[in-house]
Design a protein around this motif. Sequence first.
Motif, short mmCIF file in Angstrom:
data_model
loop_
_atom_site.label_atom_id
_atom_site.label_comp_id
_atom_site.label_asym_id
_atom_site.label_seq_id
_atom_site.Cartn_x
_atom_site.Cartn_y
_atom_site.Cartn_z
N PHE A 153 1.98 -31.67 66.52
CA PHE A 153 2.32 -31.23 67.88
C PHE A 153 3.21 -29.98 67.83
N PRO A 154 2.67 -28.88 67.32
CA PRO A 154 3.49 -27.67 67.18
C PRO A 154 3.81 -27.00 68.52
N HIS A 155 3.02 -27.28 69.55
CA HIS A 155 3.22 -26.66 70.85
C HIS A 155 3.37 -27.74 71.92
N ALA A 156 4.23 -28.72 71.65
CA ALA A 156 4.36 -29.87 72.55
C ALA A 156 4.72 -29.44 73.96
N ASP A 157 5.61 -28.43 74.09
CA ASP A 157 6.00 -28.01 75.42
C ASP A 157 4.84 -27.40 76.19
N ASP A 158 4.00 -26.62 75.52
CA ASP A 158 2.83 -26.06 76.19
C ASP A 158 1.82 -27.14 76.54
N MET A 159 1.67 -28.14 75.66
CA MET A 159 0.77 -29.27 75.95
C MET A 159 1.21 -29.96 77.24
N MET A 160 2.52 -30.19 77.35
CA MET A 160 3.05 -30.83 78.55
C MET A 160 2.76 -30.00 79.79
N LYS A 161 3.02 -28.70 79.71
CA LYS A 161 2.84 -27.83 80.87
C LYS A 161 1.38 -27.76 81.30
N ASN A 162 0.47 -27.78 80.35
CA ASN A 162 -0.96 -27.75 80.68
C ASN A 162 -1.38 -29.03 81.40
N LEU A 163 -0.82 -30.16 80.99
CA LEU A 163 -1.11 -31.41 81.69
C LEU A 163 -0.54 -31.36 83.11
N SER A 164 0.64 -30.83 83.24
CA SER A 164 1.29 -30.77 84.56
C SER A 164 0.50 -29.93 85.54
N LEU A 165 -0.13 -28.87 85.05
CA LEU A 165 -0.90 -28.01 85.95
C LEU A 165 -2.04 -28.76 86.62
N LYS A 166 -2.49 -29.84 86.01
CA LYS A 166 -3.58 -30.65 86.58
C LYS A 166 -3.05 -31.90 87.28
N GLY A 167 -1.73 -31.96 87.46
CA GLY A 167 -1.14 -33.10 88.15
C GLY A 167 -0.91 -34.31 87.28
N HIS A 168 -0.95 -34.12 85.95
CA HIS A 168 -0.78 -35.24 85.03
C HIS A 168 0.63 -35.27 84.45
#
Length: 921
Positions: A423-438
């Motif tokens: 998980f080298p980009h955990a913060d970006d992974m989180m933000k991408n999920l958030s953009l879809k309401g997750h």
Amino acid sequence: MRKLCYIPVVAIWIAIFSVVGGVDRNNFKTCDQSSFCRRYRAMKKGESPYQLLLNTLKEGESDLQVSLINIKNVVHFNLKLTALENFDFRLEIDEAQPIKQRYRVDYALKGEPATRKLVVTERTSESITVTNGHNKAVLHASPFKIDLYNGKTLMMSLNAQGLLKFEHYRQKTEKPAVPEGEEAVEPPAPVDEAEADIGAWEENYKSHHDAKPHGPSAVGLDFSFPNADYAYGIPEHADSLALKATTATDPYRLYNLDVFEYELNNGMALYGSIPFLIAHGVEATAGVLWLNAAETWVDIEGGAHKGSNVVSSIVNFVSGSGTPPPPLEARFVSESGMIDAFLFLGPNPETVSKNYAEISGVTPLPPLFSLGYHQCRWNYNDEDDVKSVDAGFDQHDIPYDVIWLDIEYTEGKKYFTWDKIKFPHADDMMKNLSLKGHHMVVIIDPHIKREGGYYVHEDATSNGLYVKNKDGNDYEGWCWPGSSSYLDFFNPVVRDYYASKYSLDNFWGTTLDTHIWNDMNEPSVFNGPEVTMPKDCVHYGGWEHRDVHNLYGLTHIMSTFDGLLKRSQGKLRPFILTRSVFIGSQRYAAVWTGDNMAEWEHLQASIPMCLSISLAGMPFCGADIGGFFKNPDSELFYRWYQIGAFLPFMRAHSHIDTKRREPWAYDPETTSLVRSAVRRRYEYLPLWYTLFRHHEVDGLPIMRPIWYNYPKDKSAFTIEDEFMLGKELLVHPVTKSGLTEVSVYFPGEKDLWYDIDELELFSGHGTKTVQTPKEKIPVYQRGGTIIPKKMRIRRSSALAKDDPYTLQIALNADGLASGSLYLDDGETYEYQKGQYVSLVYHYDGTTMVSQLVDKEASFASKSWLERIIVMGVRKAPGRIVLKSQSVGEQEIEFAFNPNKHLLVIRKPAVPIAEEWKLFFH
């Protein structure tokens, strides 16, 4: 959660969990192996040595205090009876002159309970009578007994069987050394039978030794309920909803434990302990909260409980040849602490629940996303795996709100870290999920890896933040990381430190859309006695672990909740899932039924387990969809989704060694059935959210046994394969393989029940056969109710925020219905400042009105009313006219199906947060 980490942990894991396919009972004590339980069960009824000294009576504004004496050993105790504001009573018994203070449970109650004036109305040489409003208590001096009345009805008696027990702290008398040439002198006889017990001062279990510096310290008391047939509650157990008689078995055990592959249909301890019991019968309902955090056993006897042998007693009594059948009895005994019992005198289930909630607290309104569907597995391997699962939901058009990460996301099982390779980009992974309401939930357990350089371990070691062993050193046990120590959350400094770790600055990779799963917090210790912490470990304040064991998980989630709250400067509602629970855990977290199995019996057990937890004040309960262990076939898989859609917490989860089982992992037909079940969950989210708001306000359970809403219906007292959500929906899931029909019990002699699929009247009172093809979830709306729904299909609840509403009306036999809708922003605490809308609806056949409950509150919602469905209409109206401030007066289109008696009012198009009226001409 189970994992073979590396060689040392593997060896311990194999030693503990050596039985394949079921729990190894040898890892857990029976009552006979627990010396204080054995002693208590050996007591004989009717031989109570306790007497009140009525001449010591002291009257306070809201309480009375009087001395209690054990005439066998002449030990004195203080008894305090307090009048609570809700007209119930609190009983406290403690040692008068203890050599060491006994533990008084902290954290469990929401605050110091409010009291009211206690009035002594009668005093004789043999008894004292006091009143608290319409309730009354009579304290009998010799033998000691308390009778409690609601009005003139005797609700419960305490020590009616003479089984009060209070083992006082004492100094151990060492055997004196015998000088050479002199004869040994026999030591004095034990003061009482407790001291003579082989387990009084020390106890061995397998290879573990438990030192007891203050000797035997158990407290116990019997409660009799003359008007009750069954007892319910005292979770957590994988057993029936109506508690069974324990005369031929071990008592129910309350001791938070990590039980591997737990068995069904017994009273063995599991992950949680909530010592709250409801006794219910046709005439009355009462409750007892046994406020004690030590290991506790509860015996059940009498009443109509299976195994109580009361049927023959009743027959003999009616025929005149016997004595009255025995009353329902519950006997609590705890290893240490004091007697502190809240006595709820009902007289109905709702009053008991409300008054219990006033003391222990309620589940605050959760964030809306947490009521959606959660996708979990041990483990999603890396960022690409998370991205693939997220894309799978889009591809198969299935909504979801949360994806979860189990322990493998961490760096070497070190919490508050990430594996930077996976998980080298955990913060970006989180933000991408958030953009879809997750959202995302990650796991954080209470054990800390003992590894040099790991900052949490270094901080805890240097600042004394760990639980200590009996010798005063940091306690070391084994869990997932291998060698581990356990943070002492009873220390406020530790709680503050732990809470600070959740800040976005300290926990890299997380965002405000990251929430927390607190697991293994019984606490689980792989090499500890009964897979937990030794009882002679020592916590902050000098308290032994034996005193506070069942509280440990509560203090853990308190710290997490505080951290998540501070992370957003108090603006956002946290979501936490916990495995270990105690009284008060509902104020901080949701709960699930733990490591279940992919078996039909475990699917069935999820209903009574969550019902028991709900009755004990924790409404946010669910079970791992599909089963944690083993691999479900397609039928079990989709049937589990169908029940999961109607449990308060909906999460799929599975073991690392199981096959992948995302909703699309089976054949297309199974995927379609799962999709329908998940969509059904989202269709009813407005109802779920409204029910949770009602619970926050009134403290009533959301998921309810049938008898809770129909307390005089004896046919419902043992039903556990169906349940109700509020008073609106009756749910009878398919819980056995191959069933093409089920028998559904419809309560209420005058009630009508409407099929939510067919949108028409199905049945009135009684047991009916319902066809259950694969796609069928037998769910029925009660006549007389109005349910809010959202019918548009979205990827998540956040994306449906501004979607229109549908109101689904089911008329009762008089053609009437009412209901409610609550809405706010779904994520902040602004609703506590009046930023919400609460509406009530009333329909009487000539008019329908929408009214604001609180006109001072307001919330700017973009949603509008798209449709009104009315079931049970006998005659079509000539026309329908809508009046509201925003649309004025206008005629509304509608359609009427005379065969189904179904009226559909199309697009009233009025703002959902507005008051309006419909007129039927």
